[in-house]
Design an enzyme around this catalytic site. Structure first.
Site, PDB file in Angstrom:
ATOM      1  CE  LYS A  42      50.110  49.603  21.817  1.00 53.26           C
ATOM      2  NZ  LYS A  42      50.047  49.057  20.728  1.00 53.26           N
ATOM      3  CD  GLU A  51      29.279  43.453  31.952  1.00 54.27           C
ATOM      4  OE1 GLU A  51      28.846  43.564  33.386  1.00 54.27           O
ATOM      5  OE2 GLU A  51      28.342  43.886  30.920  1.00 54.27           O
ATOM      6  CB  SER A  70      58.014  49.111  14.946  1.00 50.98           C
ATOM      7  OG  SER A  70      57.678  49.357  16.388  1.00 50.98           O
ATOM      8  N   GLY A  71      60.357  50.174  17.546  1.00 50.86           N
ATOM      9  CA  GLY A  71      60.597  51.595  18.371  1.00 50.86           C
ATOM     10  C   GLY A  71      59.208  51.292  19.259  1.00 50.86           C
ATOM     11  N   GLY A  72      58.488  50.659  18.976  1.00 52.94           N
ATOM     12  CA  GLY A  72      56.845  50.318  19.580  1.00 52.94           C
ATOM     13  C   GLY A  72      56.744  50.126  20.650  1.00 52.94           C
ATOM     14  CB  VAL A  73      54.839  49.284  24.042  1.00 54.28           C
ATOM     15  CG1 VAL A  73      53.221  49.637  22.988  1.00 54.28           C
ATOM     16  CG2 VAL A  73      55.122  48.113  25.047  1.00 54.28           C
ATOM     17  CB  SER A 108      57.927  44.953  18.261  1.00 58.27           C
ATOM     18  OG  SER A 108      58.633  46.508  17.859  1.00 58.27           O
ATOM     19  N   GLY A 141      23.571  40.467  25.192  1.00 58.39           N
ATOM     20  CA  GLY A 141      22.975  40.708  23.766  1.00 58.39           C
ATOM     21  C   GLY A 141      22.189  40.983  23.177  1.00 58.39           C
ATOM     22  CG  HIS A 189      25.422  44.932  32.159  1.00 60.40           C
ATOM     23  ND1 HIS A 189      25.507  43.930  30.684  1.00 60.40           N
ATOM     24  CD2 HIS A 189      24.007  45.588  31.469  1.00 60.40           C
ATOM     25  CE1 HIS A 189      25.141  43.811  30.280  1.00 60.40           C
ATOM     26  NE2 HIS A 189      23.776  44.979  29.342  1.00 60.40           N
ATOM     27  CB  CYS A 243      22.307  41.202  30.006  1.00 59.14           C
ATOM     28  SG  CYS A 243      20.955  42.508  29.362  1.00 59.14           S
TER      29      CYS A 243
END
Ligand code: XMP
Length: 532
Positions: A388, A191, A243-246, A248, A75, A189, A102
């Site tokens: 995603k 990550e 919609s044609g997208g991944v 949906s 932070g 860190h 951290c």
């Protein structure tokens, strides 16, 4: 994948089994650090389910979530500063293995009898640390490591009972552990990629300290979501807009796997899609996966409502509204449907629940396929816990074609906002043809997956050219290709000049009505990715 493998499996009586990975999350308490979300993603890369939560989460609420471990993020504040975000001290009494990173480490020191002080200089960047090889987090690492530091304050005394397990020249207490209480802290860190062994350190914490197995795989996600969908939906009917997208597509396949033909998908062809996209949706869902599919040819409707409209936001509003109308009509036709599938992603959940201020509205992103405001249906959101890239992996596992899984983002209003000016059938046909050539060549060059988005734009102006001794007066096509991590910023992609030459040559030769090809050389900001 054969269609039968997506058929619902018969209901089976409950058997005692291992808890699902999502029932034992690793909770990342967010103290406002720039890497908080990245920590959650790294944990998931280790195949352990994790969620980003507010640092204000009460200990009772944390207990109720039954976490396998807690990670306190970094932070920007100093733990002693007025108004610095703190955790309820009860968090450290829960007996849940806890790793502070951290700021999170400094907070543990402050709360648990240690001390934190400001350094004269801040330590930012790569640092060499010496690790204690007997420490739980470092047991399989060589003792000298490079790590990424980014801090001004340092822990100058570890929590009571903890022992120091790493140090650098400027930071004598770069890590500590108290295995009896399950408390671990690292100043650096793990990550970020600049800590080369960071992922192994996180994995040691997850697997060895917290005993969280790497069980959160795409197959496990599918199994878990199928269970949840069945429990939510029962024997009711469900509707899903494709919609044609991944997103949906994956959401629909999960629901279909769970409740079979109780699901009906609705695909609205608004005529603003790219070449062959509508056909691909019907082929994939209707024919390959045998998902009940209503495909609505609404091209005329959209085109007539868009006639004469050139203002971008007006186009968006029209497409959004009209989509809802068509979708509602179809839903009504289906009769009694209680549930609506929505492809909400985890990033949407974080964004809407986050502490961050609302950014200035640059564009209204009407997500076509979104929930009609007055539709009284309950939402089914099987992607709510996924980023995603995780949705893509689930899509692959479900057998979704590569083209759909890896499709670039495509705006809901589609080609309507890639024609700069009025949308007409003629312009749509030109843009679609030019765009298809562009994508075909980029794919052929093996560059599609390296780009965030790549598309053609048709500014509705005309310029003079000459073709076969004839003067032409035709449209230009603009090539827009960008690289990006998240669409918030983007850089224009340096496509090889031979490739650009091939694309430009093919477009002017093969697409009637185009006599010029231009390349967009702007990044975002100051431009946006789309032209409207
Ligand atoms: P911009 O153009 O703002 O785009 O840099 C950022 C990302 O959002 C997509 N985009 C949209 N998506 N409806 C959508 O669903 C929209 O109206 C819309 N406008 C832009 C754009 O393709 C890029 O990925």
């Amino acid at each position: 994948m054969p269609a039968s493998s997506l058929a619902p499996t018969p209901f089976q009586p409950e058997q005692p089994s291992e808890p699902a990975p999502e029932d034992r999350p690793v909770l990342v308490l967010d103290f406002g650090g720039q890497y908080s979300q990245l920590i959650a993603r790294r944990v998931r890369e280790a195949r352990v389910y994790s969620e980003l939560v507010s640092h204000r989460l009460a200990p009772e609420e944390i207990s109720r979530r039954n976490p396998a471990a807690l990670i306190l993020s970094g932070g920007p504040a100093s733990v002693y500063a007025e108004g610095a975000p703190l955790a309820d001290p009860g968090v450290f009494e829960l007996g849940v293995p806890t790793l502070g990173i951290c700021y999170g480490m400094q907070l543990m020191a402050r709360e648990l009898g240690g001390r934190v002080e400001a350094n004269d200089v801040s330590e930012y960047g790569k640092a060499d640390v010496s690790l204690d090889g007997s420490a739980a987090l470092f047991h399989d690492l060589s003792p000298e490591q490079v790590v990424w530091m980014s801090h001004r304050d340092s822990v100058t005394a570890p929590p009571t009972g903890a022992r120091v397990t790493a140090s650098s020249e400027t930071t004598p207490i770069a890590a500590f552990e108290d295995p009896d209480r399950g408390l671990y802290g690292v100043q650096f860190h793990p990550e970020v990629v600049h800590t080369p062994q960071g992922q192994r350190i996180l994995e040691s914490f997850l697997y060895d300290v917290a005993g969280a197995p790497p069980a959160w795989t795409p197959a496990a996600v599918i199994e878990e979501q199928v269970e949840r969908i069945r429990a939510q939906v029962g024997s009711e009917r469900v509707i899903c807009g494709l919609s044609g997208g991944v997103d949906s597509a994956v959401a629909a396949l999960l629901v279909h796997k769970a409740v079979g033909d109780q699901l009906t998908c609705v695909f609205v062809d608004h005529g603003l899609l790219r070449e062959n996209e509508a056909e691909q949706v019907v082929e994939t869902f209707g024919h390959h996966f045998h998902v009940p599919l209503v495909s609505v040819d609404a091209r005329e409707r959209f085109l007539s409502r868009l006639a004469g409209v050139s203002e971008p936001e007006e186009k968006r509003a029209i497409v959004g509204e009209e989509f809802i109308r068509v979708f509602e009509e179809e839903a009504r036709r289906l009769g009694d449907v209680r549930f609506l599938v929505q492809g909400t992603l985890y990033s949407d959940v974080i964004e809407s629940g986050g502490d961050v201020g609302v950014a200035a509205k640059i564009k209204s992103h009407h997500n076509v396929g979104g929930l009609p405001a007055d539709m009284r249906m309950e939402l089914v959101e099987p992607l709510r816990s996924l980023f995603k890239d995780e949705v893509r992996r689930v899509g692959e596992q479900l057998g979704l074609p590569e083209r759909m899984v890896w499709r670039h983002p495509f705006p809901g209003p589609g080609l309507a906002i890639r024609i700069i000016g009025d949308v007409t059938e003629e312009r749509l046909a030109i843009l679609r043809a030019a765009d298809a050539i562009l994508l075909e060549e980029v794919r052929r060059a093996g560059l599609y997956r390296e780009l965030w988005q790549c598309f053609a734009v048709l500014p509705a102006v005309r310029s003079v050219g000459v073709q076969g001794d004839e003067r032409t007066y035709a449209y230009p096509v603009v090539i827009r290709a960008v690289t990006s991590e998240d669409a918030m910023t983007a850089d224009w992609a340096r496509l090889p000049s031979e490739l650009l030459d091939t694309i430009a040559g093919r477009i002017v030769n093969e697409v009637q009505g185009v006599n010029r090809v231009a390349l967009d050389l702007t990044s975002k900001p100051p431009a946006t990715i789309e032209w409207e």
